[in-house]
Scaffold this motif. Structure first.
Motif, PDB file in Angstrom:
ATOM      1  N   ASN A   1       2.695   4.160  -1.404  1.00  0.00           N
ATOM      2  CA  ASN A   1       2.507   4.768  -2.733  1.00  0.00           C
ATOM      3  C   ASN A   1       3.859   4.978  -3.383  1.00  0.00           C
TER       4      ASN A   1
ATOM      5  N   SER B   1      -3.464   1.510  -7.018  1.00  0.00           N
ATOM      6  CA  SER B   1      -2.526   1.136  -5.968  1.00  0.00           C
ATOM      7  C   SER B   1      -1.853  -0.189  -6.341  1.00  0.00           C
TER       8      SER B   1
ATOM      9  N   ALA C   1      -5.034   3.088   4.679  1.00  0.00           N
ATOM     10  CA  ALA C   1      -4.935   3.460   3.266  1.00  0.00           C
ATOM     11  C   ALA C   1      -6.319   3.887   2.784  1.00  0.00           C
TER      12      ALA C   1
ATOM     13  N   ILE D   1      -8.307   3.702   0.397  1.00  0.00           N
ATOM     14  CA  ILE D   1      -8.532   2.954  -0.844  1.00  0.00           C
ATOM     15  C   ILE D   1      -9.769   2.088  -0.662  1.00  0.00           C
TER      16      ILE D   1
ATOM     17  N   THR E   1       0.814  -1.217   0.000  1.00  0.00           N
ATOM     18  CA  THR E   1       0.000   0.000   0.000  1.00  0.00           C
ATOM     19  C   THR E   1       0.840   1.255   0.000  1.00  0.00           C
TER      20      THR E   1
END
Length: 779
Positions: A257, A281, A342, A344, A255
């Protein structure tokens, strides 16, 4: 002060004298004019007007003399001290001038000394500056070498961490290297920047490959990807806990980046019509790899599954993958991402990755179908269905682009519009030429068939509604307005077709087809009126106003203001044309019915109203035989058109017929004949007991629609006495004119008529009706 004493002496002297001579002495007024004003005020304040107080003058004189002396002493003192102060000031100024000259002399000497010193030390300064420049160069070289050494040190540490499987430490070292890269972003050391960037990319790729390899192994053990509906296992695998631990560790590591760490662009390039998208991702990228390979294997190249005529194959496959993977993403991956903080959404990210494959495929296939209308239409239908499933079934956010932007590219969108229009025109041709085009499919169901819309009109509006559903989800208001313009064009074309068919049927306006055309016009107008108040079309109206002349063309400020304030509608022009057509057709229908009624009513108009027996001479009254054809004609036409026309149209029809019939009977029957008592009674019986009840089926008080006939019957059936009195009142009012009407708030003739129940007819009309009565005394 001496000046003050002299007037005071003169005042006292004048006060002691008893009189003044007539030729030389001046009056008190003249003495007052010569004295200053402040002297007079002083005398008035100290002495006043009482002559007994003149003894105060001597005391006042002494006081003023003392004050005068004190003032003279002060003036002498000040005059003697001023020269001493001026002399002291001049001395101080001279001293300051001498001090300033000494300081200036010292400044000149010091400046000369400093200049000679600087000239002597210039060679030393030049030599020292050269040494400092060399030191600065050496320092920069040292820092450059230190930066290189730091880069090599970080590279060695990353290598060591990877060799010992310390992935988190390797990620931290890559992050440190990325921060160093960001720190050198403003540096002019281009070679150093390039070296650092290459080194960073090198380790970035190795680290991603390492994580991807480990993550892929764990996914394989978890049977990813799911190519069929997942089946819950009765007994979990023996290493389930270990797999869950590895999955959590790898997802957390992935995760990070890495695109941010490498300081590369966060936005990936996109096709025209699509906004730049943020990169997926790393966990989703790794999970997407096997699905991407399968997609390209089946739907690219020369495989049989890669068929331009079957876009539903790859679209359905992608939707199935989304559905099969949904539970795994929500139950296994999303909790790990949440614990890793995260931001996401695992399910949405996977859908976005799969959607990129669809967009790429559509962008490749759509231009190849521009010259095949059937395949192009099929592609558009499948894409719209895919978009609907994507948004509803899989909950894909509306803020993210789907597959529709591919269809909004200029060439593809224009083709879509042209094909949509072509197909719609073909369907309109087919529906108008169909056998049952002008009959209603609900004609046998009374509750449903209120509007009695023919099949062609219902099918046409269903076609427009289908077009609306197809473009409703488009993300671009300009594209939606283009489809709206197409719909308006189709409506106008259909109106023209209805007009053409109507003109063909106008020879028989009472026929079923003519009435069906009228019902179709009313139905389309009603539906468009409802659409004008629909939220979706109101939003389109506001979008059109904001776009201005690009959509509407040159409009006046008033019209634009009406549209902006929602007073007008985007269908206003079409509704006006449809209402005009409806009014024209209703007028033709009324003309046709009235022609028949006039023809049937001719014997009734020529009836012998002067020689009919009185009501007392008849046992029972019945409808005039000459009126029977007219009444039967009206009854039959009303029943016929009630069956053929929808309720709103029939309502307008019978009200219009009643208005025209009222005018016809009044003009052609009543005003063209004379009536005896029996004729007037027969006319009233025919109207009240036979004509009005014909319309009583459609309203509670039908006589209100025959006001001329009703009031004429009232006048003609008045008894003789009331008729004579009314005639006298009306004649007197006519002779007196305006003078009579100004005497009361309401004119007397109108009041008399209102008492009889006459409101519509004017006094002059009532006089004419009274003249038609044959039963007057003496006749």
């Amino acid at each position: 002060m001496a000046a003050l004493t002299e007037p005071l002496d003169s005042i006292s002297g004048s006060a002691s004298s008893s009189s003044s001579s007539s030729d030389g002495a001046s009056s008190p007024e003249a003495d007052g004019e010569r004295l200053p004003e402040h002297v007079m005020e002083l005398v008035d304040r100290e002495i006043g007007g009482d002559l007994k107080c003149l003894k105060k003058v001597s005391g006042l004189l002494e006081k003023l003399t003392a004050e005068n002396k004190a003032l003279e002493e002060q003036v002498l003192t000040v005059s003697s001290s001023v020269p001493l102060r001026v002399s002291a000031a001049l001395s101080a100024a001279e001293e300051s001038r001498r001090t300033l000259e000494e300081l200036l002399q010292k400044e000149r000497l010091l400046s000369d000394t400093l200049l000679r010193h600087l000239q002597g030390s210039q060679s030393w300064a030049d030599s020292l500056g050269q040494k400092l420049g060399q030191l600065d160069t050496v320092e920069r070289h040292v820092k450059y070498l230190q930066c290189l050494a730091h880069i090599e040190e970080l590279s060695d540490s990353i290598q060591q961490f990877l060799m010992t499987s310390s992935v988190w430490e390797a990620v931290g070292a890559v992050g440190t290297m990325a921060k160093l890269d960001l720190g050198l972003k403003e540096s002019r050391c281009a070679h150093l920047q390039a070296h650092l960037r290459e080194t960073l990319r090198f380790w970035h790729k190795i680290l991603k490959d390492r994580l991807a390899s480990d993550f892929d192994e764990v996914l394989t053990q978890l049977q990813w990807p799911f190519l069929s509906p997942p089946v819950a296992s009765l007994s979990p695998p023996a290493n389930a806990a270990e797999l869950a631990s590895q999955l959590e560790l790898l997802v957390s590591q992935c995760t990070v980046n890495f695109d941010d760490l490498t300081a590369e662009s966060k936005l990936t390039p996109s096709r025209p019509g699509l906004a730049p998208a943020t990169p997926l991702s790393l966990p989703i990228q790794i999970m997407l790899l096997p699905l991407s390979k399968r997609f390209r294997y089946h739907f690219a190249g020369n495989r049989q599954t890669n068929s331009l005529s079957k876009p539903e194959w790859f679209l359905t496959q992608v939707l199935m993958w989304m559905g099969y993977s949904s539970n795994f993403m929500e139950e296994k991956i999303q909790p790990i991402l949440n614990r890793a903080r995260a931001n996401i959404n695992a399910k949405v990210e996977l859908c976005r990755g799969l959607l990129s494959l669809v967009q790429e495929k559509l962008a490749s296939d759509a231009p190849r179908l521009l010259y095949d209308d059937a395949l192009f239409c099929h592609l558009v239908d499948e894409v719209l269905q895919f978009e609907r499933e994507l948004r509803t079934t899989h909950g894909y956010p509306s803020s993210l682009p789907g597959a529709l932007p591919i269809l909004l590219e200029e060439s593809i969108f224009q083709k879509w519009l042209s094909v949509e229009k072509k197909m719609a025109v073909e369907k309109v041709d087919a529906m108008l030429s169909a056998e049952g085009a002008w009959s209603s499919q609900y004609r046998d169901i009374t509750d449903v068939d209120e509007l009695k819309a023919p099949d062609c009109a219902e099918t046409f509006m269903t076609l427009l509604l289908t077009i609306t559903d197809r473009y409703r989800s488009l993300p671009c208001p300009r594209a939606q307005l283009s489809f709206l313009a197409l719909q308006k064009e189709l409506v106008d074309d259909f109106r023209i077709r209805l007009t053409q068919v109507m003109k063909e049927e106008s020879r028989c306006p009472l026929g079923a087809r003519y009435c069906a055309i009228l019902n179709a016009t009313n139905y389309i107008s009603s539906v468009l009126s409802d659409w004008a108040d629909n939220v979706f079309f109101l939003q389109l109206q506001q979008a059109a106003v904001s776009l201005g002349e690009e959509v509407w063309g040159p409009l006046g400020a008033t019209e634009v203001g009406r549209l902006a304030s929602l007073e007008g509608s985007i269908f206003e022009g079409l509704l006006g044309l449809l209402e005009r057509l409806k009014g024209d057709m209703l007028g033709r229908l009324l003309d046709a019915v009235m022609r028949e009624v006039r023809e049937k009513a001719q014997p009734y108009c020529r009836d012998r109203w002067l020689s009919l027996p009185s009501q007392s001479d008849q046992a029972t009254m019945s409808l005039s035989s000459s009126a029977c054809p007219m009444m039967l004609c009206m009854r039959d036409r009303l029943l016929q058109l009630q069956q053929l026309l929808c309720l709103p149209l029939f309502q307008s029809f019978w009200q219009g017929l009643a208005e025209r019939l009222d005018h016809f009977l009044y003009q052609d029957v009543i005003l063209c004949n004379h009536f005896n008592e029996g004729g007037a009674a027969q006319l009233q019986f025919d109207m009240m007991r036979n004509l009005f009840p014909l319309f009583g089926h459609y309203c509670k008080r039908p006589e209100n629609f025959f006001k001329h006939v009703k009031e004429a019957c009232i006048i003609l059936t008045l008894n003789v006495g009331s008729a004579l009195l009314l005639r006298d009142v009306l004649q007197q009012s006519q002779e007196e004119g305006e003078n009579f009407s100004s005497e009361a708030q309401k004119p007397l003739p109108e009041s008399a008529l209102n008492e009889l129940g006459v409101y519509r007819l004017a006094p002059c009309d009532v006089l004419i009706l009274l003249s038609l009565r044959a039963s007057w005394p003496g006749k």
